[in-house]
Design an enzyme around this catalytic site. Structure first.
Site, PDB file in Angstrom:
ATOM      1  N   SER A  76       0.727  -1.130   0.386  1.00  0.00           N
ATOM      2  CA  SER A  76       0.231  -0.073  -0.116  1.00  0.00           C
ATOM      3  C   SER A  76       0.804   1.624  -0.255  1.00  0.00           C
ATOM      4  O   SER A  76       1.877   0.631   0.704  1.00  0.00           O
ATOM      5  CB  SER A  76      -0.586   0.001   1.323  1.00  0.00           C
ATOM      6  OG  SER A  76      -1.635   1.020   1.527  1.00  0.00           O
ATOM      7  N   TYR A 103      -1.141  -1.298  10.431  1.00  0.00           N
ATOM      8  CA  TYR A 103      -1.582  -1.771   9.399  1.00  0.00           C
ATOM      9  C   TYR A 103      -0.257  -1.254   8.416  1.00  0.00           C
ATOM     10  O   TYR A 103       0.790  -1.818   8.004  1.00  0.00           O
ATOM     11  CB  TYR A 103      -2.912  -1.082   8.732  1.00  0.00           C
ATOM     12  CG  TYR A 103      -3.150  -1.157   7.124  1.00  0.00           C
ATOM     13  CD1 TYR A 103      -3.208  -2.187   6.787  1.00  0.00           C
ATOM     14  CD2 TYR A 103      -2.616  -0.337   6.817  1.00  0.00           C
ATOM     15  CE1 TYR A 103      -3.467  -2.812   5.380  1.00  0.00           C
ATOM     16  CE2 TYR A 103      -2.872  -0.794   4.817  1.00  0.00           C
ATOM     17  CZ  TYR A 103      -2.907  -1.374   4.014  1.00  0.00           C
ATOM     18  OH  TYR A 103      -3.204  -1.938   3.197  1.00  0.00           O
TER      19      TYR A 103
END
Length: 261
Positions: A141, A154
């Site tokens: 990401s 995360y």
């Protein structure tokens, strides 16, 4: 690289990016091992892939469980005898501040997002080395480059994935095994279905269709690059963050704190 009859293993294949990637690889004639915890969702995907007349192996597996991953990898190699492309895509986030998240919630994200990738890589790397061919695609990401409030664990898991991938790529230099990270911005998937995101805005106007990321994964599977950021223009922001962090970090922090409120 022609993908017809190539053996592709995709984790997190039951929905979102993983499902889209399975469809795009199948369109090109690849043979698939689709991996997820939800067997019924995998079987639904298998039925939809029948139109492409390619072999599809359904492998229910929790990638956060190293024993489950070992059984899955054994099943894949028993079926196909080799693999050509490993797509480590499984991952999720729980929204919350570090102060409010439990240790177990933080651990669970690292266990799936990072260690799940480690377990799959470790189980399939020996056959790639034996073949001296193949490619590992790790789906991270843009959060691998930006530490963001509310999803710090995360971000940590994706930072770790990028760092691991870079180190592994150096170790495999001189072989015919590639390692590439795909780092998209927000994607329109079930990522925000977790109850912790209930009060958060779901998607921005710039969010991506899963098919866009799936096509980036296909490009990554034959790329010599370490990281492909999707869309490419976001690489400017990553460059600025690393070049003038004292300017970019306060701006990013302020923007996301405003979003939290």
């Amino acid at each position: 690289m022609p993908l017809k009859d190539k053996i592709v293993v995709i984790t997190g294949a039951s929905s979102g990016i993983g499902k889209a990637a399975a469809i795009e690889f199948a369109k090109k004639g690849a043979k698939l091992a689709i991996i997820s915890r939800r067997k019924e969702k995998l079987e639904e995907l298998q039925k939809s892939l029948a139109q492409f007349s390619t072999e599809v192996l359904v492998c229910p597996c929790d990638v956060s469980d190293k024993e489950s991953v070992k059984k899955m990898s054994d099943a894949v190699l028993e079926k196909f005898g080799k693999i050509d492309i490993l797509v480590n895509n499984a991952g999720f986030a729980i929204y919350g501040t570090v102060a409010n998240l439990t240790i177990e919630q933080i651990e669970s994200q690292m266990q799936t997002n990072y260690f799940g990738m480690i377990y799959c890589t470790k189980n399939f790397l020996p056959i790639l080395q034996q073949q001296n061919s193949g490619h590992i695609v790790n789906v991270a990401s843009v959060a691998a480059s930006f530490g963001l409030p509310g999803i710090a664990p995360y971000c940590a898991s994706k930072f770790a994935m990028l760092g691991f991938s870079e180190g592994l790529k150096h170790e495999l230099r001189g072989t015919k095994i590639g390692v590439t990270v795909v780092s998209p911005i927000m994607v329109r998937t079930n990522f925000f279905d977790h109850e912790s995101f209930a009060k958060m805005p779901k998607y921005s106007p710039t969010s991506l269709d899963p098919k866009t990321v799936a096509n980036a994964i296909i490009r990554a599977s034959e790329s010599s690059r370490l990281e492909i950021i999707v869309p490419g223009i976001v690489r400017i922001g990553v460059w600025l963050k690393h070049t003038i962090p004292f300017v970019i970090n306060p701006i990013m922090g302020a923007a996301f704190r405003k979003l939290q409120k």
